[in-house]
Design a protein around this motif. Structure first.
Motif, short mmCIF file in Angstrom:
data_model
loop_
_atom_site.label_atom_id
_atom_site.label_comp_id
_atom_site.label_asym_id
_atom_site.label_seq_id
_atom_site.Cartn_x
_atom_site.Cartn_y
_atom_site.Cartn_z
N VAL A 184 50.18 65.60 48.97
CA VAL A 184 50.92 65.06 47.82
C VAL A 184 49.93 64.85 46.68
CG1 VAL A 184 52.40 63.20 46.99
CG2 VAL A 184 52.48 63.88 49.40
N ASP B 234 56.76 57.95 42.23
CA ASP B 234 56.19 58.83 43.26
C ASP B 234 54.81 58.33 43.66
OD1 ASP B 234 58.39 60.45 43.32
OD2 ASP B 234 57.62 61.85 41.82
N TYR C 234 53.61 56.69 47.28
CA TYR C 234 52.45 57.22 47.99
C TYR C 234 51.55 56.07 48.47
CZ TYR C 234 47.84 59.38 48.59
OH TYR C 234 46.62 59.76 49.07
N CYS D 53 57.35 67.56 47.75
CA CYS D 53 56.53 66.36 47.91
C CYS D 53 57.38 65.17 48.32
CB CYS D 53 55.79 66.04 46.61
SG CYS D 53 54.45 67.18 46.24
N GLU E 201 57.11 62.94 51.71
CA GLU E 201 56.96 61.49 51.71
C GLU E 201 58.08 60.83 52.50
OE1 GLU E 201 54.01 61.03 51.03
OE2 GLU E 201 53.93 59.87 49.17
#
Length: 1502
Positions: free
Chosen positions: A1003, A1105, A1109, A1148, A1152
């Motif tokens: 990612v 995002d 993460y 991505c 996740e």
């Protein structure tokens, strides 16, 4: 008319001129005050509707991201349009008043006709802009405009500061015209209609009025308005033209002129001038902050000439300015209307916040009222005082703006049902709360009035106020009480100076046990001795001092005790002998007298034996009586009168103390006057009295007598500390009248309140105001779904041993509190009362210190000096260290050398402590002075060594954070994120990789993008190669002969496993330094200092995002650290982010999502896995963690499977090998489990000497690290020793105290197996002691945890103990001859048999289960099966080497089948002779003897 916008020069004089109209900038700066100028012109009053409601909306916003920056942006976007239109059409903005403005066209008389047409055109274009327009906040913004024309006078007045007014009939006309306008109307005043060109203006008549409404301009078709407009503009002196035609305002081109600059500065407020040079004007000064408004209105006598009014205004303004300056107040606006002049004064503008602001405002109002009432030309003075939250900001356009305030009124109920304002128009334009002050001023003329908020929050006594009858005020549906401030020189009213806080029977004093113990100790000494005692409690406001002394007053009461309690206020310190006057009035019984004659009679009866009748009149002023004046008294000097009064009081007190013990309680003792201190000093020397005081820290050096009392050997001086988190929790439950609260609410209030009761109350009020809290009936846990979410939605209960709540015993009638769905407590804006406290501190700092605090607030509650230095603008390290040292000394920040030190400090509160002023005074003054001189250098050195800082109070961080504008915040958050990203990986000890392996390669979320070569270099550096070397090096690969084959015996398997770990341990010890960490794991520091801040910064930046993460990294990190509670909390945060991105179909996001559900699935698996699969799960989990394998394999090996591993024949137990390995690896989070399992192995073998050695290691580890799990493991073993070992290592009381203290520990909650073991241990203890009520409490707690099955040895241990609880419960039921007991016994036996059959507890616990089965059988009369189970248990013990259980089984067998049963062998007798370990540790025979101290199961056959 299409004027462009050229860039403006950034000169100081230009920034100053932007605050002032051309009327002043280009005016005559004559020094004469007052000065008057006469001219003709046109006035336009523009009123914008909708902004007052918007101000209230923002001021009551729940979250910190809804504040001043949004308000000022929306407000100025609309006002700028109006300003531009006015400037383009040649107008001059005279004044802004919140959401309104007054503009002037200064022209010659003969030009009025043409210019009125221009101004009408301007007003129509302004309406055109706002027609059918709705702001993004959903508010309908409209304008109404009034126009007037004629003669105008400019009045300039003031002294150090200058002010100006426009006065005259035209000013009254424009106000009248605007008041008649509806939305989207333009109204011409009668004079304006007379002077205009009627041929071009289409109007509509207003019934019964001479004023008219403009419909439109009716210009002829061939009329060239542009040409007409330019001809008109040529008559204006300062209209931009020629080279300046592309700018809006000529004043924005001013060249530097020091003389002009000095003249203009006099018109600017102090707080603005401070900021202009720093160019922080729009950013720093736009905020929502609590202030106090003082609205002063002066009405003049008759038809006074302008000059006469001007002099009266001049005299008033000079005096008002001088009074406000003393208390950091400022005149914000001056208005003229209805032949009256109003001053809008504000206390608490940025940079001017002072403590006790409301009291200062009231004091100022009273002295201003008294002075202005004496001015000859002033007929009536009316003053209204109100408090509220204010939008303070720059309102207007870049070339013309002013600093003003729009005040929301969420602190009171005035905002309910507002329709329109009956006050003058100029009041309305600055906001709803100012309207309240203006309404009070108008509806209650000739006095000083205040609203209920001001009355409640000032520090003046209540008898300084009188509640006024309610009067109709248009626009207020439900007015709150209005009070008259009577003045500061009123006579004392006896009986009204009682304690400010009354004791409540149903509201116990929380968290002050230490203070009460100190009081009781001093009380005992006072009663036994013949000397006085003084007990002084010091604490800042909000610590609960008044409630404390109220409680002490109650405890001090007794048959022969005379307790007299008084409360002082700020004014008390200014009155001669005031404190003693109040005390003696109570002693003499004067406080209950209703009339002076009654007081006089009581005095005569009391003092006749001590004072000559001719001198009675010296008591007149003290007790407000009217004894006849005598010649003897009149000829006495003041000093002699004081001596006589002092001697009289001493004699009265001496006589009273013969019959009763005198106990004086004084609240707010810092307000004791000097003469009273002197008397008290003599009193404690001459008589036997007990003096109890509560006081705030002295702001100035106390008088000598006060210092002498503090240093007296009989004085105990206590600094009150914060109350504990448990007491905060109990307080919240009491305040809400609920049995329990959610953990999230508890954490928010505990952290936000910092242990200060007042802070907790205000935070709770704020939550209630925003309807965050939901109170509902409690649903028992058994009725709800059992899950990890349900576990941590559980409520926390107050730790009280008394019945706090008047609830029914039925669970379904118990009320609990919950948080409204979707509320994020941590993002909530602080309440205005607490924000005000922080603003006082901020405004007392230098500008550089304020900037540092604001930058630190961006980082968060905790920050590092490295990151702070990174985001500070243009600072050097020396500047930062010096500023930090000052702020640490001022208790703004704490500093720490490590995260561990920070964590330990976070668990502690500032405890109550005793200060020995006498000992401090004995130290050499030179030594103290030297230390004070060195203190700055010491602090700077300390700050230099400490790289971690934390705000002392979270409220300060939130308050400082809200001072930034949105764009400024975003820029700083990005800087923080860029800086932290480079450290966003595991610590070097753990290989420096991602917590989720190779996460950042999958990612791409980094701000600092790296090229491929750099990434490869990082991979090489951060340990991938190292891992490969460790596990693929041929020399380290196991040989084929080392592989475990199926044909090996258990003994051979054990030997090979132990040999493998011996070799591994030797290799780790002898390997290169790269394999042996030089320091312990620092991953927790990485999580707290890097990853958590990164997730926070990206969440604020709405980079979801990136935030997701880092939340996933955090969850993986906390799982690796064995802190499942924090992992759970941050997993919930990640889940919220994931749901907000559910429509994202990118690769991505899919990746996740898979990571998230993998992490969540681990929790689900832990919650439902069967203990039968325990060992495989443990081994598989540890295989993934590499070197974590020894933890789960070596230690279970210590007491599973083969007897050789427990016989001691090997050179060392496997657990010692694991201990040695973890000492090298230095991972405290797993080391504690190694020590626990090693201890259990030794315990089962009865190797007590070695076991105690390991126990000492455990305690050292647990106490140094303050590790909750380690402490829980330690006390679990201590209880096992008590129950099964036959001696005492730690007392049962100590163990029970730990369990009660840690019952709601967030980490232990996720280790429910450990809690199950602890609760079951305590339940067993109470069952053996036959304390069945206490047994039931802990048995029920354990029962709730049984359902939460977790694959751990601790759960198995706890479960086996829980089964022992059930067996003991069965024995009790048989003894009580309960019905269906036979069926209960059969079901219990089946359950125990299933546990063995399914291996639900693991083999190590089978002997205990068979032991319990044998006992159930003997209880039911089944001797055959009893013997079978006993033999089976003994056989397993022999195989496992379980000496502990074998001895107990042998004793049970003998006890059950013996005819001779001694009472000395009963558990109640055994407990009395249990020895401590210190008594037996050196004697092997005594150690052997304690093996017989086993519990004997009672035989009560059915």
């Amino acid at each position: 008319m299409n004027i462009g916008k050229a860039s403006l020069p950034d000169r100081t004089i230009v920034r100053i001129a932007a605050h002032l109209p051309d009327l002043i900038v280009y005016g005559d700066f004559t020094p004469e005050r007052p000065s008057m100028e006469y001219f003709d012109g046109i006035l336009m009053f523009v009123d914008i509707s909708g902004f007052t409601a918007m101000t209230e909306k923002f001021s009551t916003a729940m979250y910190m991201d809804r504040g001043a920056e949004q308000l000022v942006d929306i407000l100025n976007r609309h006002i700028s349009v109006i300003v531009e239109k006015v400037l383009i059409f040649g107008g001059d903005i005279l004044k802004f008043a919140g959401d309104a403005l007054l503009a002037l066209w200064k022209v010659e008389r003969k030009q009025l006709k043409n210019f009125i047409t221009v101004v009408v055109k301007c007003s129509l274009e302004i309406h055109g802009v706002f027609e059918n327009q709705e702001s993004e906040e959903g508010l309908d913004i409209r304008v109404k405009i009034g126009l007037s024309a004629g003669h105008i006078k400019k009045l300039v007045f003031g002294d150090e500061k200058s002010y100006f007014l426009v006065i005259g009939q035209a000013v009254e006309d424009v106000r009248f015209a605007e008041s008649m306008a509806q939305m989207n109307d333009t109204i011409l005043s009668p004079n304006c209609w007379q002077l205009c060109d009627r041929s071009v203006i289409e109007i509509e008549r207003i019934p019964d009025q001479r004023a008219v409404k403009v419909n439109f301009l009716k210009l002829p078709p061939d009329y060239n308005f542009d040409e007409f407009f330019m001809r008109c503009m040529a008559h204006l002196d300062y209209y931009p033209s020629g080279d300046h035609k592309n700018i809006l305002r000529l004043a924005s081109t001013l060249e530097s002129d020091p003389q002009l600059e000095i003249s203009l500065q006099k018109y600017i407020m102090r707080s603005i001038l401070k900021q202009i040079d720093d160019k922080q004007l729009k950013g720093y000064l736009s905020e929502l902050r609590p202030v106090t408004i003082v609205f002063v209105n002066l009405q003049f006598k008759g038809q006074e000439a302008a000059g006469d009014i001007g002099q009266a205004i001049q005299d008033s303004s000079v005096y008002i300015d001088s009074v406000l300056k003393n208390f950091k107040g400022q005149i914000n606006k001056v208005f003229m209307f209805d032949k009256g002049c109003s001053f809008l004064c504000v206390f608490g503008f940025p940079g001017e916040k002072a403590p006790d602001e409301i009291t200062h405002a009231l004091e100022s109002a009273v002295v201003i009222f008294d002075y202005c009432s004496q001015i000859f030309k002033i007929k009536v003075v009316s003053i209204g005082v109100a408090s509220g939250t204010v939008f303070c900001g720059i309102v207007g356009h870049s070339v013309r703006h002013e600093y003003t305030g729009m005040i929301g009124c969420f602190t009171s109920g005035w905002n309910r049902g507002v329709q329109s304002c009956s006050c003058p128009s100029h009041c309305k334009v600055v906001g709803q709360k100012v309207n309240i002050a203006a309404r009070m001023m108008v509806c209650y003329p000739g006095i000083v009035t205040c609203d209920s908020v001001t009355y409640s929050n000032c520090s003046l006594p209540s008898y300084f106020f009188k509640e006024l009858p309610k009067r109709h005020m248009k626009g207020v549906a439900e007015p709150e009480p209005v009070y008259q401030c009577l003045g500061l020189n009123e006579k004392v009213l006896f009986g009204m100076s009682s304690l400010s806080c009354n004791r409540q029977e149903d509201y116990p004093l929380l968290g002050r046990n230490k203070e009460i113990r100190l009081f009781l100790h001093n009380m005992k000494e006072f009663l036994l001795s013949q000397s006085s005692k003084v007990l002084m409690f010091e604490g800042v406001s909000g610590y609960g001092k008044s409630q404390l002394v109220s409680e002490l007053g109650y405890l001090a009461q007794a048959e022969d005790h005379r307790v007299i309690a008084i409360g002082l206020t700020k004014v008390s310190i200014h009155w001669y002998f005031h404190t003693i006057q109040l005390l003696m009035a109570s002693v003499l019984g004067l406080d209950t007298c209703k009339h002076y004659k009654e007081r006089q009679h009581n005095l005569e009866e009391t003092v006749k034996n001590y004072l000559d009748e001719k001198l009675y009149c010296i008591l007149n002023d003290i007790f407000h009586v009217q004894f006849p004046l005598t010649r003897e008294a009149c000829t006495m000097t003041g000093a002699k009168k004081e001596d006589k009064i002092e001697a009289l009081f001493m004699n009265v007190l001496k006589e009273t103390s013969k019959d009763e013990k005198l106990i004086f309680i004084i609240d707010e003792a810092q307000y004791i006057d000097i003469t009273s201190w002197e008397f008290l000093e003599k009193l404690i020397q001459k008589l036997n009295v007990f003096l109890i005081m509560s006081l705030s820290p002295f702001t100035n050096t106390p008088c000598q007598s006060a210092i002498a009392i503090m240093k007296n050997r009989n004085t105990t001086y206590i600094i009150i500390g914060e109350i504990s988190s448990k007491d905060i929790r109990s307080k919240v439950c009491l305040d809400l009248n609920v049995a329990s609260i959610p953990k999230e609410l508890e954490m928010y209030l505990v952290e936000g309140s910092c242990g200060i009761p007042f802070y907790c109350e205000e935070l709770l009020k704020n939550l209630d105001h925003h309807k965050v809290l939901i109170v509902h009936q409690y649903q028992p846990e058994e009725k709800s779904k059992v899950s990890w979410h349900a576990l941590f939605k559980n409520y926390t209960k107050p730790q009280m041993n008394i019945n706090l709540f008047s609830f029914s015993s039925k669970e379904d009638r118990i009320k609990v509190c919950d948080i409204a769905p979707g509320v994020r407590l941590k993002n909530m804006s602080p309440p205005s009362t607490l924000k005000e406290i922080s603003l006082v501190q901020l405004d007392s700092m230098s500008l550089s210190q304020q900037m540092l605090v604001r930058c630190a607030a961006i980082i968060g509650q905790t920050f590092t000096t490295a990151l702070l230095f990174e985001i500070l603008p243009c600072w050097n390290m020396k500047m930062m260290v010096e500023a930090l040292a000052t702020l640490v000394q001022s208790s703004i920040f704490y500093c720490f050398q490590s995260q561990k030190e920070l964590r330990l400090a976070a668990k502690r509160r500032g405890a109550t402590r005793e200060v020995h002023h006498r000992s401090m005074a004995l130290k050499a003054s030179s030594e103290i002075e030297g230390r004070e001189e060195d203190q700055p250098y010491v602090l700077e050195n300390e700050v230099t060594q400490c790289h971690i800082l934390r705000f002392c109070k979270p409220i300060m961080q939130k308050t400082a954070y809200e001072l930034w504008l949105k764009d400024q915040k975003a820029a700083l958050h990005v800087k923080c994120a860029r800086f932290l990203e480079e450290s966003a990986h595991k610590c070097e000890h753990c290989g420096s990789g991602d917590f989720i392996p190779y996460h950042h390669y999958a990612v791409d979320i980094r701000l600092n993008t790296l090229d491929l070569d750099t990434v490869k270099k990082m991979i090489h550096t951060h340990g991938v190669k190292r891992t490969k070397e460790v596990f693929t090096n041929k020399e380290r690969l196991s040989k084929k002969s080392d592989v475990l084959t199926d044909d090996l015996s258990p003994e051979k398997i054990g030997e090979k496993i132990l040999y493998f770990f011996d070799i591994t341990l030797d290799k780790i010890t002898a390997a290169d330094e790269i394999l042996i960490p030089t320091e312990s794991c620092q991953c927790q520091e990485v999580l707290e200092s890097v990853l958590l801040p990164l997730a926070y910064h990206f969440t604020v930046l709405e980079e979801l995002d990136k935030a997701l993460y880092y939340y996933l990294e955090i969850v993986a990190g906390y799982i690796s650290l064995n802190d499942n509670y924090l992992a759970y909390l941050h997993l919930c945060e990640g889940e919220k982010l994931l749901q907000s991105r559910k429509h994202d179909k990118s690769w991505c996001h899919t990746f996740e999502s898979a990571i998230f559900y993998t992490l969540k699935g681990q929790e689900e698996k832990i919650g439902s896995a069967s203990p039968a699969n325990l060992l495989p799960l443990l081994i598989m989990a540890d295989l993934q963690l590499g070197l974590c394998l020894p933890l789960q394999v070596l230690c279970p090996l210590s007491f599973h499977d083969a007897s050789e591993f427990c016989t001691g024949n090997s050179k060392q137990l496997p657990g010692f090998r694991a201990h040695g390995m973890w000492q090298l690896i230095k991972d405290p989070n797993r080391h504690c489990f190694v020590l626990q399992r090693l201890t259990v192995a030794l315990f089962l073998k009865n190797r007590y000497q070695k076991m105690m050695e390991v126990m000492d290691w455990m305690w050292s580890f647990a106490s140094v690290e303050e590790h909750a799990i380690s402490q829980g493991l330690f006390y679990d073993i201590c209880l096992d020793i008590l129950l099964y070992g036959g001696f005492i290592y730690r007392t049962f009381e100590e163990c029970l105290e730990f369990i009660n203290d840690q019952e709601d520990n967030k980490i232990l909650k996720f280790h429910s197996g450990l809690l199950l073991a602890l609760y079951s241990d305590v339940a067993i203890w109470f069952a053996r002691q036959e304390q069945w009520e206490n047994f039931q409490v802990f048995y029920n707690r354990a029962k709730k945890l049984v359902q939460r099955k977790t694959p751990s040895v601790l759960y198995c241990s706890g479960f086996s103990k829980f089964m022992e609880c059930q067996v003991l419960c069965l024995q009790k039921q048989i003894q009580d001859q309960m019905e269906n007991v036979q069926d209960i016994g059969v079901e219990l036996l089946k359950t125990l048999e299933n546990l063995v059959a399914q291996s639900s507890t693991g083999p190590i616990f089978h002997p205990r289960i068979y032991h319990l089965m044998a006992y159930v059988c003997i209880l039911m009369g089944d001797e055959e099966n009893c013997n079978l189970f006993l033999r089976t248990a003994l056989q397993i013990c022999d195989i496992q080497g379980n000496v502990l259980e074998k001895i107990w089984l042998t004793i049970s067998k003998k006890w059950w089948y013996s005819d001779k049963v001694s009472e000395e062998d009963s558990w109640l007798q055994i407990v009395l002779r249990l020895p401590r370990w210190s008594e037996i540790q050196l004697d092997e025979n005594k150690i052997k003897a304690v093996e017989q101290n086993k519990f004997r199961f009672k035989i009560t056959i059915m």
